[in-house]
Write a protein that holds these residues in place. Structure first.
Motif, PDB file in Angstrom:
ATOM      1  N   ASP A  69       0.776  -0.964  -0.050  1.00 61.79           N
ATOM      2  CA  ASP A  69       0.107  -0.109  -0.176  1.00 61.79           C
ATOM      3  C   ASP A  69       0.792   1.525   0.154  1.00 61.79           C
ATOM      4  O   ASP A  69       0.421   2.100  -0.207  1.00 61.79           O
ATOM      5  N   ALA A  70       2.235   1.254   0.554  1.00 61.08           N
ATOM      6  CA  ALA A  70       3.089   2.295   0.624  1.00 61.08           C
ATOM      7  C   ALA A  70       3.464   2.341  -0.427  1.00 61.08           C
ATOM      8  O   ALA A  70       3.499   3.891  -1.315  1.00 61.08           O
ATOM      9  N   VAL A  71       3.588   1.517  -1.086  1.00 69.33           N
ATOM     10  CA  VAL A  71       4.278   2.343  -2.727  1.00 69.33           C
ATOM     11  C   VAL A  71       3.234   2.555  -3.315  1.00 69.33           C
ATOM     12  O   VAL A  71       3.913   3.187  -4.516  1.00 69.33           O
ATOM     13  N   ILE A  72       1.653   2.031  -3.652  1.00 69.90           N
ATOM     14  CA  ILE A  72       1.144   2.331  -4.538  1.00 69.90           C
ATOM     15  C   ILE A  72       0.583   3.774  -4.317  1.00 69.90           C
ATOM     16  O   ILE A  72       0.284   4.933  -4.624  1.00 69.90           O
ATOM     17  N   ALA A  73       0.710   4.279  -2.814  1.00 66.69           N
ATOM     18  CA  ALA A  73       0.664   5.167  -2.432  1.00 66.69           C
ATOM     19  C   ALA A  73       1.748   6.512  -2.465  1.00 66.69           C
ATOM     20  O   ALA A  73       1.052   7.945  -2.476  1.00 66.69           O
ATOM     21  N   ARG A  74       3.018   6.313  -3.469  1.00 61.19           N
ATOM     22  CA  ARG A  74       4.113   6.942  -3.587  1.00 61.19           C
ATOM     23  C   ARG A  74       3.348   7.007  -4.850  1.00 61.19           C
ATOM     24  O   ARG A  74       4.232   8.353  -5.812  1.00 61.19           O
ATOM     25  N   ASP A  75       2.110   6.781  -5.340  1.00 56.47           N
ATOM     26  CA  ASP A  75       2.095   6.626  -6.806  1.00 56.47           C
ATOM     27  C   ASP A  75       3.022   6.482  -8.488  1.00 56.47           C
ATOM     28  O   ASP A  75       3.409   7.428  -8.579  1.00 56.47           O
ATOM     29  N   THR A  76       3.876   5.967  -7.567  1.00 56.96           N
ATOM     30  CA  THR A  76       4.680   5.386  -8.629  1.00 56.96           C
ATOM     31  C   THR A  76       4.343   4.305  -8.971  1.00 56.96           C
ATOM     32  O   THR A  76       5.020   3.460 -10.596  1.00 56.96           O
ATOM     33  N   VAL A  77       3.814   3.817  -8.987  1.00 59.50           N
ATOM     34  CA  VAL A  77       2.914   2.367  -9.598  1.00 59.50           C
ATOM     35  C   VAL A  77       1.601   2.350 -10.271  1.00 59.50           C
ATOM     36  O   VAL A  77       0.595   2.899  -9.054  1.00 59.50           O
ATOM     37  N   GLN A  78       1.390   2.110 -11.402  1.00 58.82           N
ATOM     38  CA  GLN A  78      -0.337   2.093 -12.216  1.00 58.82           C
ATOM     39  C   GLN A  78      -0.913   0.752 -12.104  1.00 58.82           C
ATOM     40  O   GLN A  78       0.232   0.137 -11.843  1.00 58.82           O
ATOM     41  N   ALA A  79      -1.808   0.527 -11.985  1.00 63.76           N
ATOM     42  CA  ALA A  79      -2.844  -0.958 -11.527  1.00 63.76           C
ATOM     43  C   ALA A  79      -2.227  -1.718 -13.034  1.00 63.76           C
ATOM     44  O   ALA A  79      -2.686  -2.673 -12.450  1.00 63.76           O
ATOM     45  N   GLU A  80      -1.941  -1.030 -14.238  1.00 64.24           N
ATOM     46  CA  GLU A  80      -2.189  -1.805 -15.232  1.00 64.24           C
ATOM     47  C   GLU A  80      -1.085  -1.761 -15.580  1.00 64.24           C
ATOM     48  O   GLU A  80      -0.352  -1.944 -17.076  1.00 64.24           O
ATOM     49  N   ASP A  81       0.198  -1.206 -15.389  1.00 58.00           N
ATOM     50  CA  ASP A  81       1.854  -1.306 -16.058  1.00 58.00           C
ATOM     51  C   ASP A  81       1.955  -2.498 -15.880  1.00 58.00           C
ATOM     52  O   ASP A  81       2.351  -3.408 -14.751  1.00 58.00           O
ATOM     53  N   ARG A  82       2.117  -3.337 -17.144  1.00 59.26           N
ATOM     54  CA  ARG A  82       2.743  -4.579 -16.887  1.00 59.26           C
ATOM     55  C   ARG A  82       4.804  -4.202 -16.514  1.00 59.26           C
ATOM     56  O   ARG A  82       4.869  -5.758 -15.885  1.00 59.26           O
ATOM     57  N   GLY A  83       4.665  -3.734 -16.210  1.00 60.26           N
ATOM     58  CA  GLY A  83       6.427  -4.069 -16.142  1.00 60.26           C
ATOM     59  C   GLY A  83       6.686  -3.231 -14.322  1.00 60.26           C
ATOM     60  O   GLY A  83       7.537  -3.635 -13.576  1.00 60.26           O
ATOM     61  N   ALA A  84       5.126  -3.476 -13.337  1.00 58.23           N
ATOM     62  CA  ALA A  84       5.314  -3.354 -12.010  1.00 58.23           C
ATOM     63  C   ALA A  84       4.710  -4.353 -11.830  1.00 58.23           C
ATOM     64  O   ALA A  84       3.267  -5.029 -11.509  1.00 58.23           O
ATOM     65  N   GLU A  85       5.224  -5.651 -11.328  1.00 57.39           N
ATOM     66  CA  GLU A  85       4.388  -6.583 -10.903  1.00 57.39           C
ATOM     67  C   GLU A  85       4.562  -7.086  -9.286  1.00 57.39           C
ATOM     68  O   GLU A  85       3.700  -7.257  -8.881  1.00 57.39           O
ATOM     69  N   ILE A  86       5.807  -7.146  -8.903  1.00 53.72           N
ATOM     70  CA  ILE A  86       5.906  -7.852  -7.570  1.00 53.72           C
ATOM     71  C   ILE A  86       5.994  -5.907  -7.268  1.00 53.72           C
ATOM     72  O   ILE A  86       7.169  -5.636  -7.340  1.00 53.72           O
ATOM     73  N   LEU A  87       5.374  -6.115  -5.843  1.00 60.52           N
ATOM     74  CA  LEU A  87       5.002  -4.293  -4.944  1.00 60.52           C
ATOM     75  C   LEU A  87       5.711  -5.007  -3.926  1.00 60.52           C
ATOM     76  O   LEU A  87       6.377  -3.732  -3.355  1.00 60.52           O
TER      77      LEU A  87
END
Length: 209
Positions: free
Chosen positions: A179-197
């Motif tokens: 959740d902290a990674v998501i809150a930083r707005d560095t990850v988009q939900a459909e970004d195929r380059g971001a798999e393991i958070l």
């Protein structure tokens, strides 16, 4: 399930698998050597049991897409209706014309080539095509997640139920880190380059301490 009950269930299911001559991966994959086909879904339909609609499946990525010692991993879920109605998704699933399972991902569990659990990890929304909900709404249920029931191999269900109960703290921690990674707005939900958070090792030597 309290820690004592979970410890007893973990020991009993592990010993029963050993005594039967059919270890974990043989039971999950369904063949004598535990060899799996990349991207195949084991079992073909998810194992779904209990009031939370707790479910699991196992699969293996292609060899070049796995960790160095990873055979494959379990994906663990609860049913979306098990969450309180007032809880809001932090990454809603986009509209689709295809049928989507009503699930919330809890965590994934890596298994090595010896059939032993090695790591917990969380994934981005697109990986499991889910409604991604806040960590707090999931961690509140970790002690109640129960994979036991008529679907699936009973000893595998016992083993996974016990392991989640024993590992509530590390699973809760990686969910909060996700959740902290998501809150930083560095990850988009459909970004195929971001798999393991987020991820954390599982130490078998201290599991029952």
């Amino acid at each position: 399930m309290d820690r004592s009950e979970a410890s007893n269930l973990f020991i009993a299911s592990t010993q029963a698998m050993f005594a039967s001559g059919a270890p974990l991966m043989q039971r999950v994959i369904g063949n004598a050597d535990g060899e799996a086909q990349s991207w195949s879904h084991y079992p073909e339909s998810d194992v779904v049991n209990g009031g939370l609609s707790a479910r699991w499946f196992y699969h293996c990525h292609a060899p070049e897409e796995r960790g160095e010692n990873e055979h494959g991993h379990f994906h663990l879920f609860v049913g979306k209706p098990a969450l309180p109605a007032e809880v809001t998704s932090i990454m809603p699933a986009p509209p689709t014309k295809q049928k989507r399972a009503d699930v919330v991902h809890v965590a994934a569990l890596s298994i090595n080539h010896s059939g032993l659990p090695t790591d917990w990890f969380t994934v981005n929304r697109w990986v499991t095509d889910e409604w991604l909900y806040p960590a707090s709404s999931i961690t509140d249920m970790l002690g109640k997640i129960d994979f036991r029931g008529p679907s699936g191999d009973p000893l595998v269900n016992d083993w996974l139920t016990a392991l989640v109960a024993l590992q509530r703290e590390p699973v809760a921690r990686i969910l909060a880190e996700r959740d902290a990674v998501i809150a930083r707005d560095t990850v988009q939900a459909e970004d195929r380059g971001a798999e393991i958070l987020s991820s954390t090792p599982l130490n078998l030597e201290t599991l029952l301490d």
